[in-house]
Design a protein around this motif. Structure first.
Motif, PDB file in Angstrom:
ATOM      1  N   SER A   1      -7.231   1.733   6.687  1.00  0.00           N
ATOM      2  CA  SER A   1      -8.025   1.602   5.463  1.00  0.00           C
ATOM      3  C   SER A   1      -7.912   2.849   4.600  1.00  0.00           C
ATOM      4  O   SER A   1      -7.762   2.760   3.378  1.00  0.00           O
ATOM      5  CB  SER A   1      -9.494   1.341   5.803  1.00  0.00           C
ATOM      6  OG  SER A   1      -9.642   0.118   6.474  1.00  0.00           O
TER       7      SER A   1
ATOM      8  N   CYS B   1       1.396  -0.064   8.395  1.00  0.00           N
ATOM      9  CA  CYS B   1       0.857   0.521   7.162  1.00  0.00           C
ATOM     10  C   CYS B   1       1.903   1.276   6.356  1.00  0.00           C
ATOM     11  O   CYS B   1       1.652   1.636   5.213  1.00  0.00           O
ATOM     12  CB  CYS B   1      -0.280   1.480   7.505  1.00  0.00           C
ATOM     13  SG  CYS B   1      -1.619   0.702   8.389  1.00  0.00           S
TER      14      CYS B   1
ATOM     15  N   LEU C   1      -8.111  -3.623   6.804  1.00  0.00           N
ATOM     16  CA  LEU C   1      -7.931  -2.664   5.717  1.00  0.00           C
ATOM     17  C   LEU C   1      -9.197  -2.512   4.874  1.00  0.00           C
ATOM     18  O   LEU C   1      -9.150  -1.938   3.798  1.00  0.00           O
ATOM     19  CB  LEU C   1      -6.761  -3.107   4.824  1.00  0.00           C
ATOM     20  CG  LEU C   1      -5.413  -3.226   5.532  1.00  0.00           C
ATOM     21  CD1 LEU C   1      -4.375  -3.829   4.610  1.00  0.00           C
ATOM     22  CD2 LEU C   1      -4.970  -1.872   6.058  1.00  0.00           C
TER      23      LEU C   1
END
Length: 190
Positions: free
Chosen positions: A11, A37, A147
């Motif tokens: 995140s 990511c 996320l």
């Protein structure tokens, strides 16, 4: 790494990458699940153990799949750190071969005869995959990082403002007077 920490890192990486003032985001862990990511050369993964920065090309080189396919890859091969076994017969090589042709599990043809000829043992892999379809989808869900964990409002929240008021007491409890001197000196330089 516990899943909540991985989700927080994911995140934070996404949020930081969305800020135009940020040149590059480093995810400082070699954990496989965080490879999902990585984005181009803007969001990269630092593997301090190997002294290596892994960008999107590096993820492809290491796993044989693009970052977007990492949850599918982990669903097939398993992830002992996160506690799911993967699918019988599916190793890293088979998963990379299949997912390089079919990026997501749903893209893999149900009929093994329609599989790309570079995928070895297609029949047994197909039987194993589609015989445990609900399990593999669950494993992918477990491997997919959230996320939306609240981490910070803006990257300005991450700017170091010097030691907090309780830092001196913390250093005393740790019996680390040198740490207090170093941090205090760093604060006067910034």
């Amino acid at each position: 790494m516990p899943p909540i920490f991985s989700a927080a890192l994911a995140s934070a990486a996404l949020k930081a990458a969305q800020d135009e003032r940020v040149n590059r985001v480093f995810i400082c862990t070699p954990d496989k699940d965080l490879s999902q990511c990585v984005s181009g050369t803007r969001v990269v993964q630092l593997d301090r153990r190997r002294d290596l920065i892994r960008d999107e090309a590096g993820v492809l080189e290491k796993f044989g799949v693009k970052p977007a396919s990492i949850p599918d890859y982990l669903a097939l091969v398993g992830d002992s750190a996160d506690g799911f076994p993967g699918i019988v017969g599916w190793g890293a090589k088979a998963a990379a071969q299949a997912l390089s042709q079919y990026p997501h599990l749903e893209d893999i043809p149900k009929d093994w005869l329609a599989w790309h000829p570079t995928i070895k043992k297609a029949r047994s892999l197909s039987e194993s995959l589609f015989g445990t379809w609900s399990d593999v989808l669950l494993y992918r869900t477990l491997a997919t990082l959230r996320l939306d964990v609240p981490v910070f409002d803006t990257v300005e929240d991450l700017r170091w403002q010097g030691p907090q008021p309780n830092f001196e007491a913390y250093c005393q409890r740790l019996r680390a007077p040198d740490l207090l001197r170093r941090v205090t000196a760093a604060a006067t330089r910034s």
